[in-house]
Design a protein around this motif. Structure first.
Motif, PDB file in Angstrom:
ATOM      1  N   GLY A  75      -7.079  -7.957  31.913  1.00  0.00           N
ATOM      2  CA  GLY A  75      -6.240  -9.076  32.271  1.00  0.00           C
ATOM      3  C   GLY A  75      -6.811  -9.965  33.333  1.00  0.00           C
ATOM      4  O   GLY A  75      -6.157 -10.888  33.802  1.00  0.00           O
ATOM      5  N   TRP A  76      -8.048  -9.714  33.698  1.00  0.00           N
ATOM      6  CA  TRP A  76      -8.677 -10.582  34.690  1.00  0.00           C
ATOM      7  C   TRP A  76      -8.892 -11.950  34.063  1.00  0.00           C
ATOM      8  O   TRP A  76      -9.368 -12.054  32.944  1.00  0.00           O
ATOM      9  N   LYS A  77      -8.548 -12.998  34.770  1.00  0.00           N
ATOM     10  CA  LYS A  77      -8.724 -14.355  34.277  1.00  0.00           C
ATOM     11  C   LYS A  77      -8.066 -14.539  32.932  1.00  0.00           C
ATOM     12  O   LYS A  77      -8.712 -14.873  31.955  1.00  0.00           O
ATOM     13  N   GLY A  78      -6.806 -14.275  32.852  1.00  0.00           N
ATOM     14  CA  GLY A  78      -6.257 -14.664  31.583  1.00  0.00           C
ATOM     15  C   GLY A  78      -5.250 -13.699  31.040  1.00  0.00           C
ATOM     16  O   GLY A  78      -5.130 -12.564  31.492  1.00  0.00           O
ATOM     17  N   GLY A  79      -4.545 -14.199  30.048  1.00  0.00           N
ATOM     18  CA  GLY A  79      -3.385 -13.486  29.570  1.00  0.00           C
ATOM     19  C   GLY A  79      -3.726 -12.364  28.633  1.00  0.00           C
ATOM     20  O   GLY A  79      -4.794 -12.301  28.043  1.00  0.00           O
ATOM     21  N   VAL A  80      -2.832 -11.441  28.554  1.00  0.00           N
ATOM     22  CA  VAL A  80      -2.972 -10.365  27.590  1.00  0.00           C
ATOM     23  C   VAL A  80      -1.733 -10.305  26.712  1.00  0.00           C
ATOM     24  O   VAL A  80      -1.425  -9.274  26.153  1.00  0.00           O
ATOM     25  N   GLY A  81      -0.996 -11.383  26.588  1.00  0.00           N
ATOM     26  CA  GLY A  81       0.244 -11.303  25.846  1.00  0.00           C
ATOM     27  C   GLY A  81       1.294 -10.613  26.670  1.00  0.00           C
ATOM     28  O   GLY A  81       1.528 -10.967  27.831  1.00  0.00           O
ATOM     29  N   ASP A  82       1.881  -9.583  26.096  1.00  0.00           N
ATOM     30  CA  ASP A  82       2.967  -8.889  26.790  1.00  0.00           C
ATOM     31  C   ASP A  82       2.406  -8.012  27.902  1.00  0.00           C
ATOM     32  O   ASP A  82       1.770  -6.994  27.649  1.00  0.00           O
ATOM     33  N   HIS A  83       2.625  -8.440  29.140  1.00  0.00           N
ATOM     34  CA  HIS A  83       1.999  -7.746  30.258  1.00  0.00           C
ATOM     35  C   HIS A  83       2.509  -6.337  30.445  1.00  0.00           C
ATOM     36  O   HIS A  83       1.757  -5.418  30.720  1.00  0.00           O
ATOM     37  N   ILE A  84       3.810  -6.161  30.310  1.00  0.00           N
ATOM     38  CA  ILE A  84       4.387  -4.861  30.650  1.00  0.00           C
ATOM     39  C   ILE A  84       3.873  -3.785  29.705  1.00  0.00           C
ATOM     40  O   ILE A  84       3.362  -2.742  30.119  1.00  0.00           O
ATOM     41  N   GLY A  85       3.970  -4.067  28.412  1.00  0.00           N
ATOM     42  CA  GLY A  85       3.514  -3.079  27.445  1.00  0.00           C
ATOM     43  C   GLY A  85       2.043  -2.779  27.615  1.00  0.00           C
ATOM     44  O   GLY A  85       1.610  -1.616  27.645  1.00  0.00           O
ATOM     45  N   TYR A  86       1.255  -3.832  27.810  1.00  0.00           N
ATOM     46  CA  TYR A  86      -0.183  -3.647  28.005  1.00  0.00           C
ATOM     47  C   TYR A  86      -0.457  -2.810  29.243  1.00  0.00           C
ATOM     48  O   TYR A  86      -1.246  -1.870  29.224  1.00  0.00           O
ATOM     49  N   GLY A  87       0.268  -3.152  30.314  1.00  0.00           N
ATOM     50  CA  GLY A  87       0.073  -2.412  31.558  1.00  0.00           C
ATOM     51  C   GLY A  87       0.390  -0.943  31.393  1.00  0.00           C
ATOM     52  O   GLY A  87      -0.352  -0.075  31.864  1.00  0.00           O
TER      53      GLY A  87
END
Lengths: 115, 265, 662, 210
Positions: free
Chosen positions: B38-50
């Motif tokens: 997620g550095w420099k940019g989106g990953v879509g759904d942050h919570i699920g990805y996190g």
């Protein structure tokens, strides 16, 4: 092999000097005496700060530097054993020391620090 | 070396990583987001990805711990001890870490009410006992021999404990001394530093020259002095620093010019 | 520190076989001979030398790609291959990479591999510190280059990174932070290695190997280590100041607050000028080994060679401000430094004359190594002469910051340093790997590199005198720069081709080796001790530590004067050389801790830039590893004593293992 | 079979096979030589920092200079403390090399404590300076002052950690006469730090600014 080897070891710059090492370390009492001398010099140095007592005039900076060098020398030769150890150690150290003093004095001179 | 436990958790790590990547991209991440955490940019759904990345990290950590300490490897353990089966009823050594951990929890709870520093102290104690307790628990069962176990534990922990304890010891002395010095007046500070140093020097002198004479005395006086230092430091810190005169902008004028470099003096 | 546990792990009473396998997991001390892990934990100076060399060649490619990008950008007017910003980063990182990540480590490879062999030692004085140097160097190199990815681009202030260009105002990305911290890490590596090698040279010589009997390569490397020892702290100071300025808002280089940007220039060049000799002296040493061997004559004026090397080492400290003639240091300073710079040409000239006198009347054999060595002398002389033109301050005022300077220092560093080290690669390849590099391909490599080199950097003299300034990202049409820039670009491509040929040579020679006769201990009929032991060198180096009777000891073992005063062969190589079959030689045990220490340092670096908590983690890792190291005995009491015997049995079929020289 | 103990971090520790006292060419121990070589290098490090301060000491950018807030009486006491810690250090070495573990341990601890007082005094001094208007970022002079003295303070602190480690080793009975050289090495480092302070005390504190 080692018997023949030791005679071949002797080379002017290093080997001759280490025979008198390791035996002559001074007693604790000598260290204490050196420390007392150091303390006295430091007291003298601090004394110069209180100019109201004595006016050192132009002698101030030279005498401060002289006392500093004496202290430096005493610690290096007694506490760091340069006096009793091989001269090679001292040479390694003084090489760096002289180089540092020389190079940085030139640098400050180029900056006209003394003017 | 690669135990079942390791394989399981390492596999989990791979699976979670893949899942996180897929999830990051499919929920609308850009091209570098998911692979760079997620550095420099989106990953879509942050919570699920996190959550997925977190699970991956935990699995990796557990797998590394397992492979490092070869724990849960019953056959290895049996082979080590040249036994038909693993010893299961080894007596464990005495441990005071439960007490420390409990104290830490209490301190943390009290700190929530009282002062953040106390809370942090409690957390630190809990963390500390977690690590030490884990190591003790592991080393207690490492081999069948108590002495070897202790040696093993020391070999891993001493390189961390000695410098950390050394640093903390220095930090306590430095902090306490500086708090006291800041609390007293400028002239008193000179005296305090001088007298304390003289005491150290004198005490060491007496003790070193006549160990027999002062041994019991030092056993008592040493801790008392240390306690005094810490208590003094804390009291001074609570009492605050003395008043300092803030030097306002003064008359040093020549500073602004780059004095050196013009040609042709 | 030497507080080691008596035995690190006491075994239970009586029954030693019970704990044949250690319960320590990864904390088990590694032992020799386990594939790739062996390389991570090795403390063998030869393997560390190989690691240095291989990594240096990798970064040679990285720096080479950066160089090609620069030349492509400048091939034609108004070039647009790189933008101005990227161009700044690329030429900066080209310089930093080539100096710190290629030439210095390649010289370190030679130092590591050959100093112990040439003085008849079994390893360096501190084998684990030696491993530490390498791993710290590698971690610093990787750290420096990660700024491309996480730092928002490379440093963009030129390799000497003058203030105020290096300040946050003019260089807002993290590139310069990576430069400042990365060079500090690299500096630690070099400092550790220099202390180690100095002690090795002074303290580990074979019986009879007096200082004035040491081979010239060892001498030049020793002087290099002293230069490193004293120069690195100066740049460390400068980098610290820069780091504090950028990360913690100090005021060292802020002219608005009355600071003096020239301070940086002085500190940098006090380091930077000895650095020039740090780069060139190892190549001088290499050349001084190769030319006598292929002239079949002893080196002419050995004492002069040694003392002129020492003189260069000393005088190198008194000339730094000639890099700053136009920065306004005042006429007296300019005159003084101008003079000292002219004087330093004297010992260098002595060396060149001595090499020529060595070849004079010799039975010359022009192998590829010899060709590279001779080319080194010739090209360095050109660079040296253009250097003398810089010492004339009025002329230098015209040349400063033009392509003339670029031409000059590439003739010195590439023509002197790189060609010299390539000569060394061809010369010692059979010693290290047990097979020759292909001479035919080597000839192609040599000639294309020589032509390409001159085509690249020769025209830059002209460009510079025409007024083309360095570090500009492009130039307009009509200044007359077009032709020679294109020529230089073509030349740089030729250099690239020659490097590719070298790489192909490495692969092909390895592949052909099984079908060719092995080179034996002494393929070139050479002179120094490393040729008296088998190729590749066995782990323990010398079966028996040699007794040294004079200079060129190995040569005098093979040849002696007969009654008529003619030199005749008295022993064949096979008779005189050691067999490498000793057993029971006690060698230091491998260790993972150097690697662990090195991993912590970049973490501290990242932590300083991004988050101080990370720095804490890195510091803890480093310190814990150092303590583990200190508590680990030098020699593993549990390890078998003659490990090199059973070495080939537990092969992990690892690619690294295949290229293992043993 | 000549297995000379040529390879060792400490020449005297590896003598499984060799009994040759001249294990090294010069007869000097590797590690002691290395320490002196390293100290030679350190001279240029501190030299650079001292020169930087000297160059900048009057550059105040119109704000308070370090020289305006110096507390010479206190710094004098600090200098005394550090000087005396050199004495305790050399006594520690002397005791350990005589085999008097307990006395050695005492002197090591005393050295570390005196060092602690010195660093504590430095923290006090720094805090006082900041309160009085000279912070790290105030002007070039203050940046140079804090960097120089802070660097020295870090050296002292590292020395203290080393001393404490020796103390722990001594308590565990691992610091015997055989390891006296380790104490000597740490001692060399400690005295060097003291020497640097002798220099700093005179050049930075005592010699008047103008």
């Amino acid at each position: 092999m080692s018997d023949t080897a030791t005679s071949e070891h002797s080379e002017p710059d290093t080997a001759a000097e280490h025979h008198d090492t390791e035996h002559a370390h001074p007693s604790d009492w000598a260290y204490v005496k050196i420390a007392v001398v150091l303390a006295v010099i430091t007291a003298l140095e601090v004394f110069t700060y209180f100019e109201s007592v004595v006016d050192w005039g132009v002698a101030l900076v030279p005498s401060l530097i002289f006392m500093m060098i004496v202290k430096f020398y005493l610690v290096a030769t007694w506490f760091m054993h340069l006096r009793f150890d091989s001269k090679l150690f001292g040479r390694m150290f003084t090489a760096g020391l002289i180089l540092a003093v020389g190079v940085y004095l030139v640098t400050l001179t180029v900056f006209e620090f003394w003017v | 070396m690669f135990t079942t436990g390791f394989k399981f958790f390492f596999g989990l790590f791979g699976a979670f990583t893949a899942a996180a990547l897929v999830y990051g991209y499919t929920t609308g991440g850009n091209h570098v987001g998911p692979i760079s955490l997620g550095w420099k940019g989106g990953v879509g759904d942050h919570i699920g990805y996190g959550v997925l990345v977190g699970l991956a990290f935990v699995s990796l950590l557990v797998s590394l711990v397992l492979v490092s300490f070869r724990d849960a490897d019953a056959s290895a353990q049996a082979r080590l001890q040249n036994l038909a089966e693993v010893l299961t009823d080894q007596p464990v050594a005495a441990s005071f870490w439960p007490v420390v951990a409990a104290f830490g929890m209490g301190a943390a709870a009290v700190g929530l009410v009282l002062h953040p520093m106390v809370f942090v102290l409690g957390l630190a104690l809990i963390f500390l006992s977690l690590i030490e307790w884990t190591m003790d628990a592991w080393s207690d069962r490492a081999t069948g021999d108590r002495a070897i176990n202790r040696e093993l534990r020391n070999r891993i922990m001493a390189p961390i404990e000695i410098p950390v304890v050394g640093t903390l010891g220095v930090a306590v002395v430095v902090l306490a001394a500086s708090r006291i010095l800041l609390n007293v007046s400028k002239l008193e500070a000179v005296w305090v530093a001088g007298v304390v140093s003289a005491l150290i020097l004198g005490g060491a002198w007496v003790y070193a020259s006549r160990p027999g004479l002062g041994r019991r005395l030092v056993r008592i006086l040493g801790p008392v002095a240390a306690l005094l230092l810490v208590v003094g430091g804390v009291l001074a810190a609570v009492a605050g620093e003395r008043e300092f005169v803030h030097h306002e902008v003064d008359t040093h004028e020549e500073s602004g010019e780059p004095a050196v470099t013009e040609e042709g003096h | 520190m030497a507080i080691t546990e008596k035995t690190p792990l006491e075994l239970g009473p009586g029954d030693t076989a019970r704990y044949a396998e250690r319960p320590l997991g990864v904390f088990t001390r590694p032992q020799e001979g386990r594939g790739w892990r062996d390389w991570l934990s090795t403390v063998d100076h030869k393997r560390i030398g190989i690691l240095y060399g291989a990594s240096a060649m990798f970064f040679f490619l990285v720096g080479g790609v950066e160089a090609l990008l620069i030349r492509l950008q400048l091939a034609a007017p108004e070039g647009s291959v790189l933008g101005a910003d990227v161009y700044n980063q690329v030429y900066t990182m080209h310089g930093v990479t080539m100096v710190f990540l290629f030439i210095m480590p390649l010289a370190a490879a030679f130092a590591n591999y050959f100093i112990p062999l040439q003085i008849g030692a079994r390893d360096v004085a501190f084998p684990r510190l030696n491993a530490l140097s390498y791993w710290i160097w590698l971690s610093g190199a990787i750290f420096l280059n990660t700024s491309w990815i996480v730092g928002g681009g490379g440093a963009d202030c030129g390799w000497f990174c003058y203030s105020t260009n290096s300040g946050v105002a003019f260089s807002p990305s993290h590139g310069v932070d990576f430069y400042a911290i990365g060079l500090q890490i690299l500096g630690i590596a070099s400092l550790v290695s220099s202390v180690n090698l100095i002690v090795t040279c002074l303290n580990m010589r074979a019986p009879g190997m007096t200082l004035m009997r040491m081979p010239v390569l060892t001498w030049m490397l020793l002087i290099t280590q002293f230069l490193l020892l004293f120069a690195l702290p100066v740049i460390t100071v400068a980098l610290f100041l820069l780091m504090f300025d950028r990360l913690f808002d100090a005021q060292f280089f802020n002219p608005d607050a009355g600071a003096d940007p020239l301070l940086w220039q002085h500190l940098f060049w006090i380091f930077g000028h000895p650095e020039v000799y740090i780069i060139i002296l190892p190549a001088f040493g290499v050349v001084s080994e190769i030319i006598p061997t292929f002239s079949r004559k002893p080196l002419f004026g050995y004492e002069f060679m040694v003392f002129s090397g020492i003189a260069i080492g000393f005088m190198g400290w008194g000339v730094w401000a000639h890099h700053m003639f136009v920065s306004g240091i005042g006429p007296i300073s300019v005159a003084a430094f101008s003079l000292s710079t002219m004087f330093i040409a004297v010992p260098t000239g002595v060396k060149v004359l001595n090499w020529l006198a060595t070849m004079w009347g010799g039975k010359l054999r022009f192998t590829v190594a010899m060709k590279f060595a001779v080319a080194t002398v010739a090209m360095f002389t050109i660079g040296g002469l253009s250097g003398v033109t810089h010492s004339v301050a009025p002329a230098d005022t015209q040349q400063t910051d033009t392509y003339y300077i670029v031409a000059h220092f590439h003739y010195v560093i590439f023509g002197g340093g790189v060609l010299g080290l390539f000569a060394g690669l061809y010369f010692w390849w059979p010693k290290v790997w047990g097979h020759f590099l292909n001479e035919r391909l080597g000839n192609w490599n040599f000639w294309i590199m020589l032509v390409g080199f001159n085509l690249t950097f020769g025209p830059m003299h002209i460009l510079g005198l025409q007024g083309m300034s360095r570090r500009i990202d492009t130039y307009a049409r009509g200044y007359g720069f077009e032709f020679w820039n294109m020529a230089a670009t073509v030349g740089s491509l030729l250099i690239a081709v020659s490097v590719l040929i070298f790489m192909w040579n490495v692969v092909k020679s390895k592949r052909d080796a099984p079908h060719l006769p092995p080179p034996g201990p002494d393929p070139w009929d050479a002179r120094s001790l490393e040729w008296s032991i088998p190729s590749p060198v066995p782990t323990h180096n010398f079966d028996t530590v040699p007794q040294v009777h004079g200079r060129d000891e190995w040569w005098h073992t093979k040849y002696a004067e007969n009654d008529e005063g003619q030199v005749v062969r008295v022993a064949t190589t096979e008779e005189a050389a050691q067999t490498g079959e000793a057993t029971g030689v006690h060698l230091p045990s491998p260790s993972f801790w150097p690697l662990a220490v090195a991993v912590g340092l970049p973490l501290i670096g990242y932590g300083l830039i991004f988050n101080l908590w990370l720095a804490l983690v890195g510091a803890l890792l480093t310190i814990a590893s150092l303590y583990s190291w200190a508590m680990e005995p030098v020699d593993d009491p549990d390890a078998a004593h003659d490990h090199h015997e059973e070495h080939h049995e537990d092969d992990d079929a690892d690619p690294d293992e295949e290229s293992d020289p043993r | 079979m000549s297995a000379e103990p040529l390879v060792a971090d400490h020449a005297h520790e590896v003598s499984d096979h060799g009994h040759d006292p001249h294990a090294t060419t010069t007869g000097l121990s590797h590690i002691k030589l290395a320490m002196w070589v390293f100290l030679g290098s350190e001279c240029l490090l501190f030299g650079g920092l001292i020169s930087t301060y000297l160059l900048y000491k009057t550059r105040g950018n119109g704000r308070t200079l370090p020289t305006d807030v110096f507390d010479i009486p206190f710094t004098s006491v600090s200098s005394f403390v550090l000087l005396m810690s050199s004495l305790t250090m050399v006594l520690a070495l002397s005791a350990v090399s005589r085999g008097e573990a307990e006395a050695g341990r005492t002197w090591l601890l005393a050295t570390a404590l005196l060092g602690g007082v010195f660093v504590g005094g430095q923290v006090y001094e720094f805090t006082a300076f900041v309160r009085e208007g000279v912070a790290f970022t105030t002007n070039p002079a203050s940046s140079a002052f804090f960097t120089l003295t802070g660097f020295h303070g870090v050296h002292v602190s590292l020395g203290i950690v080393m001393l404490m480690s020796l103390f722990v080793a001594s308590v565990k009975g691992k610091l015997t006469q055989r390891n006296a050289e380790t104490v000597e090495i740490v001692g060399l480092y400690w005295h060097f730090v003291d020497i640097v302070w002798i220099f700093i005390f005179t050049v930075i504190y005592l010699i008047p600014a103008d």
